[in-house]
Design a protein around this motif. Structure first.
Motif, mmCIF file in Angstrom:
data_model
loop_
_atom_site.group_PDB
_atom_site.id
_atom_site.type_symbol
_atom_site.label_atom_id
_atom_site.label_comp_id
_atom_site.label_asym_id
_atom_site.label_seq_id
_atom_site.Cartn_x
_atom_site.Cartn_y
_atom_site.Cartn_z
ATOM 1 N N GLN A 134 0.589 -1.183 -0.060
ATOM 2 C CA GLN A 134 0.050 -0.079 -0.169
ATOM 3 C C GLN A 134 0.782 1.273 0.158
ATOM 4 O OE1 GLN A 134 -3.339 0.475 3.017
ATOM 5 N NE2 GLN A 134 -3.297 2.319 2.740
ATOM 6 N N GLN A 138 0.476 4.141 -2.420
ATOM 7 C CA GLN A 138 0.225 5.091 -2.708
ATOM 8 C C GLN A 138 1.939 6.014 -3.022
ATOM 9 O OE1 GLN A 138 -0.912 5.541 1.188
ATOM 10 N NE2 GLN A 138 -2.989 4.433 0.284
ATOM 11 N N TRP A 172 -8.072 2.706 -3.267
ATOM 12 C CA TRP A 172 -7.555 1.916 -3.274
ATOM 13 C C TRP A 172 -7.998 1.072 -2.354
ATOM 14 C CZ3 TRP A 172 -2.627 1.742 -4.740
ATOM 15 C CH2 TRP A 172 -1.227 0.459 -4.184
ATOM 16 N N ARG A 181 -5.837 -0.011 -8.816
ATOM 17 C CA ARG A 181 -5.273 0.755 -7.867
ATOM 18 C C ARG A 181 -3.782 1.661 -8.481
ATOM 19 N NH1 ARG A 181 -5.196 -4.256 -5.411
ATOM 20 N NH2 ARG A 181 -6.776 -4.354 -3.547
#
Length: 255
Positions: A134, A138, A172, A181
């Motif tokens: 994650q 991002q 997400w 994503r």
């Protein structure tokens, strides 16, 4: 193409996203990069202009370039009447090649593999791996959005990166896979107040790019937030529209 022109093209490539020279001769220069899969072939026109042809690894690159440089279309490529114009073409094509699917996803997987490789054995499939994926994802998504939108807000054009946010249209956690994503079309680079509203489904964008506001936002609140009639995206690709349709549905469900 004479030796001076070749030298200038090679320098422009090095400075603007195509750092490798694959071929260079009287017929022109072929450029590539380690950071993306696109290639640029630059030749000289009789009148002294440059002609750029792109070999794209993603089908989205050429339509995006054609939208950005419609005035420069020529003979299946893009014409630049000087080195500065060529640099602008190379810079934008390199930025898009880094941002568009599936280069961002490939960079993401490589970065995740590298970071997980630094951890002790046994973390595969754990919460640690999920958090690594994650965080890295991002970061890669934000970098891709900065490349795609030229480092400026998709609505206002403000280019102060410290106040810009990479905002997902389909969040997400609700994406079906990493490809969604990290899809640069699944979101917009927005100033902080627009990001907060978009992220919480108070605003969205219609299929022309104009801002859609939740009925719960009164005129007074919109004025205080700086939302003005006619505000909208600086441009909109067809690939954005499926994510925006999903986002508008969530806005309509807001109470």
């Amino acid at each position: 193409m004479n030796p001076l022109q070749r030298a200038l093209v090679e320098k422009a490539g090095h400075d603007y996203g195509f750092e490798y020279v694959l071929a260079s001769g009287p017929e022109g220069v072929t450029l590539a990069s380690a950071r993306h899969a696109a290639r640029a072939q630059v030749s000289a026109l009789p009148e002294g202009d440059y002609l750029l042809h792109l070999q794209a690894a993603t089908p989205a690159l050429l339509p995006e370039m054609q939208r950005s440089f419609a005035h420069a279309l020529h003979a299946g490529g893009f014409v630049a009447n000087n080195e500065a114009a060529l640099a602008a073409l190379l810079d934008r094509s390199a930025s898009l090649a880094r941002a568009l699917p599936s280069q961002a996803a490939q960079d993401f997987e490589a970065a995740v593999f590298h970071q997980l490789d630094q951890l002790p054995a046994g973390f595969a499939g754990t919460e640690v791996e999920r958090l690594v994926r994650q965080r890295v994802g991002q970061q890669k998504f934000r970098a891709a959005m900065l490349d795609y939108w030229g480092g400026a807000c998709a609505v206002t054009g403000l280019d102060l990166s410290a106040v810009l946010r990479a905002s997902h249209a389909k969040p997400w956690a609700e994406c079906a896979n990493d490809a969604e994503r990290l899809d640069v079309f699944n979101g917009f680079l927005l100033i902080a107040n627009l990001d907060a509203l978009f992220d919480r489904f108070w605003i969205s964008f219609d299929d022309t790019g104009e801002i859609v506001r939740s009925p719960a936002l009164s005129g007074v609140i919109c004025d205080q937030l700086g939302l003005k009639p006619g505000m909208g995206l600086r441009w909109l690709s067809d690939a954005h529209r499926k994510y925006l349709a999903w986002h508008r549905k969530r806005l309509r469900q807001r109470r």
